[in-house]
Design an enzyme around this catalytic site. Structure first.
Site, PDB file in Angstrom:
ATOM      1  N   GLU A  54       0.882  -1.221   0.144  1.00  0.00           N
ATOM      2  CA  GLU A  54       0.017   0.071   0.130  1.00  0.00           C
ATOM      3  C   GLU A  54       0.757   1.207  -0.050  1.00  0.00           C
ATOM      4  O   GLU A  54       0.507   2.251  -0.595  1.00  0.00           O
ATOM      5  CB  GLU A  54      -0.971  -0.121   1.148  1.00  0.00           C
ATOM      6  N   ASP A  73      -4.179  -9.814  -8.302  1.00  0.00           N
ATOM      7  CA  ASP A  73      -4.431  -9.106  -9.520  1.00  0.00           C
ATOM      8  C   ASP A  73      -3.626  -7.906  -9.999  1.00  0.00           C
ATOM      9  O   ASP A  73      -3.147  -8.021 -11.291  1.00  0.00           O
ATOM     10  CB  ASP A  73      -5.795  -8.000  -9.055  1.00  0.00           C
ATOM     11  N   GLU A  88     -19.094  -6.517  -3.634  1.00  0.00           N
ATOM     12  CA  GLU A  88     -17.943  -6.628  -3.573  1.00  0.00           C
ATOM     13  C   GLU A  88     -17.768  -8.136  -4.183  1.00  0.00           C
ATOM     14  O   GLU A  88     -16.554  -8.461  -4.644  1.00  0.00           O
ATOM     15  CB  GLU A  88     -17.721  -6.467  -2.157  1.00  0.00           C
ATOM     16  N   GLU A 131     -12.195  -0.443  -9.822  1.00  0.00           N
ATOM     17  CA  GLU A 131     -12.063  -1.262 -10.824  1.00  0.00           C
ATOM     18  C   GLU A 131     -12.755  -1.071 -12.224  1.00  0.00           C
ATOM     19  O   GLU A 131     -12.485  -1.055 -13.398  1.00  0.00           O
ATOM     20  CB  GLU A 131     -11.961  -2.638 -10.487  1.00  0.00           C
TER      21      GLU A 131
END
Length: 550
Positions: A142, A297, A408, A449
């Site tokens: 992050e 991902d 989600e 996304e």
């Protein structure tokens, strides 16, 4: 009631956006000032006619939403990582360095909000990136994508702002200095035997930190997304500092993912997919769980983007090849079609215990845009078409819920499923009968996304329907997520249990979700795909015209 009222009419927010438009020019930073970068893959972005593309009025409304988001944060949580949108309390979930500020400097620059960008940079240059609010422990994944990426993107974008050249140079030096300090603090995290990044880094002890990731036989589990999402940022940092140590660290960490050794727990690598987690001590895969979703991902995302950002760097050829293998494997192993009788859709699922699992999540909705980006660069229409099908699948998920926002997670029964998992609760059965899928996690986390993929679809095809789909998302966010102090996650997009807001607003809402929405409606020259590559936090990095040393 303090702050801006929770519910405002569409006219009110439009008026707010118009006021913003009068104060700040719509002519956001142009792409002028740099020659078009030479590359082996040619033009990616659709050739919009001069003065065409985008939608000024819609861009201004998105800008208005971003300004509201930023002003409320500034009022209640300046210097903290985020503001809790329901209660207005400051919060620190990302080391206490002001994530909302650093993560969105480039959003301000792209929108032409120069005073806001300068104020954010002023704060950022004063941050002590050697200290944290988490007992010295940092999540390197992050931290790299939000902070290091944000600093480098601001550095690359500053020359597009209407500022004196000397001031731009001074600010760039400060931003680069901060990026280097932060990357050097993370450096010990690459100290595993394989060079793979530890799950955590202890700044105080200057060493990698495993938290609870230790397992049998001394193995340390690391997700491939965490391990493999730093090449863009570190390659750019090496270019700007002239120090190849950063790109060497990133390349070494990637080497065992691109070419993994035989692993020890009875699983075989399949095609171009890499199972997660990986033992960072040996590089061996610890399960057969493969997906393009959470924990995997952005590894796949960066393989093709490394080649796009540095096409003259020899090693990026193998990354491009690894990406094409992963796409082929995903098409064969992960993508399946629902058995809905009238509107069958395709989703990208997961692989577990030797079989495809017909389940997906919002995070995987980036794949459609990534397929299109790589397909356009490689001249492969098959990849582009597969990407468009995945985007249509994610749009279908959004379109069916009462809020018109995507859940989600969801599950479906594929036409090829031999022993499918079926819905077992009343709501799930009802959803499946109507939609061909059912929600397994009904929350909406303001995620980017889907609109990210719409950004690529619109910028690559020029088809306005993808911009219209993005506008639907914007309107749904405005209707269901607006809170007194910002915009909030909601509990149930289906409305079955009520849509209750959850008092959470991650920094990526301004850095990614609103940025992509804005770029869809802005002048297509702003943030052009022919000049910029976006990291996984939507931070644009300028394409390099020379080889990067490794």
């Amino acid at each position: 009631m303090n702050g801006i009222p929770i519910r405002r009419s569409r006219l009110a927010i439009l008026s707010f956006a118009v006021i913003v438009g009068l104060l700040y020019s719509f002519s956001s930073p142009s792409s002028s000032g740099y020659p078009s970068p030479s590359n082996p893959y040619g033009k990616i972005q659709y050739d919009f006619p001069p003065g065409k593309g985008g939608d000024r009025a819609r861009a201004m409304e998105v800008k208005g939403m971003y300004m509201r988001h930023l002003e409320l944060y500034n009022k209640r949580a300046w210097g903290h990582d985020e503001v809790l949108p329901e209660t207005g309390e400051p919060a620190n979930s990302r080391n206490g360095w002001g994530a909302t500020i650093v993560d969105s400097i480039d959003t301000c620059l792209l929108m032409g909000l120069i005073p806001e960008a300068l104020r954010s940079i002023e704060h950022t240059l004063k941050v002590d990136f050697t200290k944290t609010h988490e007992n010295g422990r940092v999540d390197p994944f992050e931290t790299i994508i939000r902070y290091v990426g944000g600093l480098l993107s601001a550095h690359d974008l500053l020359p597009t702002a209407s500022l004196p050249r000397g001031k731009v140079k001074d600010l760039q030096k400060g931003l680069l200095r901060q990026a280097k300090i932060l990357a050097d603090q993370i450096g010990p995290g690459f100290g595993s035997p394989t060079g793979m990044l530890y799950p955590g880094v202890d700044f105080a002890q200057k060493k990698g930190h495993i938290e609870d990731r230790g397992t049998r036989s001394g193995a340390v589990a690391g997700d491939i997304a965490n391990i493999g999402t730093n090449w863009l940022e570190y390659a750019k940092l090496s270019v700007l500092t002239g120090d190849d140590v950063y790109v060497r660290n990133a390349s070494r960490a990637w080497s065992l993912l691109v070419n993994p050794p035989p692993h020890s727990f009875g699983f075989e690598r399949t095609g171009g997919l890499v199972a997660t987690p990986v033992d960072i001590m040996s590089g061996r895969q610890m399960s057969d769980h493969m997906s393009w979703g959470a924990k995997s991902d952005s590894y796949y995302e960066y393989l093709i983007k490394a080649w796009l950002m540095a096409p003259k760097t020899p090693s990026t050829e193998q990354y491009r090849h690894a990406w094409t293998q992963a796409v082929h494997a995903a098409k064969v192993m992960l993508i399946s079609q629902t058995n809905h009788k009238t509107n069958p859709k395709k989703f990208i699922g997961e692989w577990r215990f030797g079989n495809r699992d017909s389940t997906s999540e919002h995070l995987a909705c980036f794949a459609g845009g990534n397929f299109m980006l790589g397909g356009k660069a490689l001249g492969n229409q098959e990849y582009i078409d597969a990407g468009l099908e995945l985007i249509e699948g994610c749009r279908w998920v959004y379109e069916q819920t009462s809020t018109k926002l995507g859940p989600e997670g969801w599950r479906w029964i594929a036409t090829t499923d031999d022993n499918p998992k079926k819905p077992d609760k009343h709501a799930a059965k009802h959803q499946y009968s109507l939609w061909g899928f059912w929600a397994t996690n009904t929350r909406y986390h303001l995620r980017p996304e889907y609109v990210e993929s719409l950004f690529y679809a619109y910028r690559i095809t020029g088809d306005v329907k993808y911009a219209d789909w993005a506008w639907e998302v914007f309107e749904s966010i405005r209707e269901h997520c607006e809170s007194e102090w910002g915009y909030s996650d909601i509990k149930d997009v289906t409305g079955y249990k009520g849509t209750r807001r959850l008092n959470n607003q991650e920094s990526y809402f301004g850095a990614e979700t609103l940025k992509y929405l804005y770029l869809i409606f802005a002048d297509p020259r702003v943030g052009s795909l022919d000049e910029w590559v976006y990291n996984t936090e939507a931070h644009p990095l300028r394409i390099e015209r020379r080889a990067i040393g490794e």
